[in-house]
Design a protein around this motif. Sequence first.
Motif: not given
Lengths: 269, 438
Positions: B37-39, B43-47, B55-56
């Motif tokens: 979940x943290x990961x 990922x979504x945050x950075x995206x 997320x490419x």
Amino acid sequence: MTAAPTPTAKATATPLVDMRHIRVSFGGVHAVDDVSINLFPGEIVGLVGGNGAGKTSLTRVLSGARPADAGEIFIDGKPATISNPRDAKAYGIETIYQTLALADNVDASANMFLGREITTRVGTLDDSAMESATRTVMKRINPNFKRFKSPVVSLSGGQRQSVAIARAIYFNARILIMDEPTAALGPAETAQVRNLVTALKAAGIGIFLISHDIHDVFDLSDRISVMYHGRIVDTVDKASVTTDEVLGMIILGKKPGEVTSEQLATLRS
Amino acid sequence: MTQATGVVDQPTADTRRSIRSLLASTEVDTRLLGMVVALAVIWVGFNVLSGGLFLTARNLWNLSVQSSAVGIMATGMVLIIVSRNIDLSIGSILGFVGYTMVMVQAIWIPTTLGLGFGQPYTWIVALAVGLVLGALIGGLQGWIIAYLKVPAFIVTLGGLLVWRGLVFEYQSGQTIAPVDKTFGLLGGGPTGSIGDVGSWAFGLLACVGIAATLVAGRRRRRKYGFPLRPLWAEVAIGIVGSAVVLGAVWVANSYFWPESLAAQYAQQHNITVPPGGLNIPTGIAYPVFIMIGVTLVMTFIATRLKFGRYVFAIGGNPEAAELGGINTRRTIMLTFVLMGVLAAISGAIQSARLNAGVTSLGTQNELDVIAAAVIGGTSFSGGIGTIPGAVLGAVVMQSLRSGMILLRVDSPIQDIVVGVVLVGAVGLDTVIRRRSSR
């Protein structure tokens, strides 16, 4: 003190364990000083004494936890070399340590088989077989034990003790060292352990029983060895002494005959 | 503690309870789930922050390759830390062994022995020399730690200095190149990957493997009459697991070869480039394969072999392990041998990737690896830790780094963030653990 005199018919038999002139020192302090003690098959020898009398240090020599600095050990009359716990187990010596010596973060069956795991044909751990065996043994020792999957750190004192006892008896020990085996147990479990000890004795296993509880020792032992400041005061037949006499030996470090009546009087008061 | 779920919960709300019991019946490791979940949040945050750059396929593929070098070593570090030791020397071992492997293929075989470049056996010899050297170095350090009882911190701190210093003895600090062509594939890159067909085949094989594991486990439990997981839970685990595998394969295959490389390839193979450009799917990179393989093998060692059990028992209570009849010294020494071998594998990957032997290879890797293991749930008080957790920890670490690079965060700030996250994650974990053990 030389080798303890052995009573009646046993005098001719070979002792299961014969420890002679054992010495253990910690930086100049003699925790065990020239102690000789023996144990016959089907016999329970109670080992009593105050704190620091050397009971645990003596038995740790036999279980390989702390090799002796001097002295000899004979198993079945043959000289034995015990320099680590693996050696002791090879001689059929199992120990229930006062600290229990459990690996806290793994479960009951992992503890029971620690160092002697059951493996499958390809050499992997057979956890199911081990758990199954643990369940069987536990039925005998503590039928209420249910938490087979929990790391033992999360178990109660009594449950932990059950695991330690199960580990000691599962591997067909011939010599059992029980260091305060009922210290953490309630009355029901204590009774269970007493029954177990009697059953093991009947099966011909020799048992060293260390306990603070003199009544425990009196109820179960055949002979009683009293230790005082690293030496054995005397080894006596249970039938030939009273609890008071044993208490006198524990506290004063003298044989019953050597104790004056005034000393006995102060003891009682 | 993973098993604590059923014991600790206070019936506050019915919904919370039912979610917990639902999770409990799947017997999924809740810590691992928390990390996933943290990961996902990272990922979504950075995206979002990078405007969709994170997320490419390209970024995730790179992330997988970057994570592998650290992830491989983190699996070994778990066993070291679990048994209450530490290894600070792995970065230097990696550097020394990696450089040695390049020496073998760039100088010793071709020049010293006069056998020339491009021999078919070159890469195998180089790799074998590296693995043996890694095992020997780890064994030496482990022997000093286990048998001479010198603290691991001191021994490996010495190792950190010694092995790095030795690198400079070879060629007085020069960079040597190139590595053997086949050896270079270990580093990944478009050519160092298995392509789309191979990746799909691997993905399907993995799905079959997941299903087989579930079935075998269920059969074993039934044989001994142990409680079974509900069937829906088994199916759910199988489906989710397979979906993750196939999703990862799909992402790897969605990353195409760079245009120039594809054009070159087309020229060599007389393929006419279609109007939209030639799209050659890259597929899973070799280093990622190696990481997956290492993770499986190390998990097997840690959970299915006596050795692994001993490592955990020693970590839980070293004295009890010894009294229980475990040869604790040999076990400890072996953990360091394993660590040395893993550092060598990682050294092969990193030097192959650089296509050269450089003296700075692996500098400060020990810190990343220790951080990955610890973020992945390995406890410094000993006895607790999982291999998959550490690999996931490596991915988390690498995601943070790679995400911040995308956001053009300065390198010193990156270090600050990683440091804060490390302490924060472990602090949070400690608090949760203490609460659940009450």
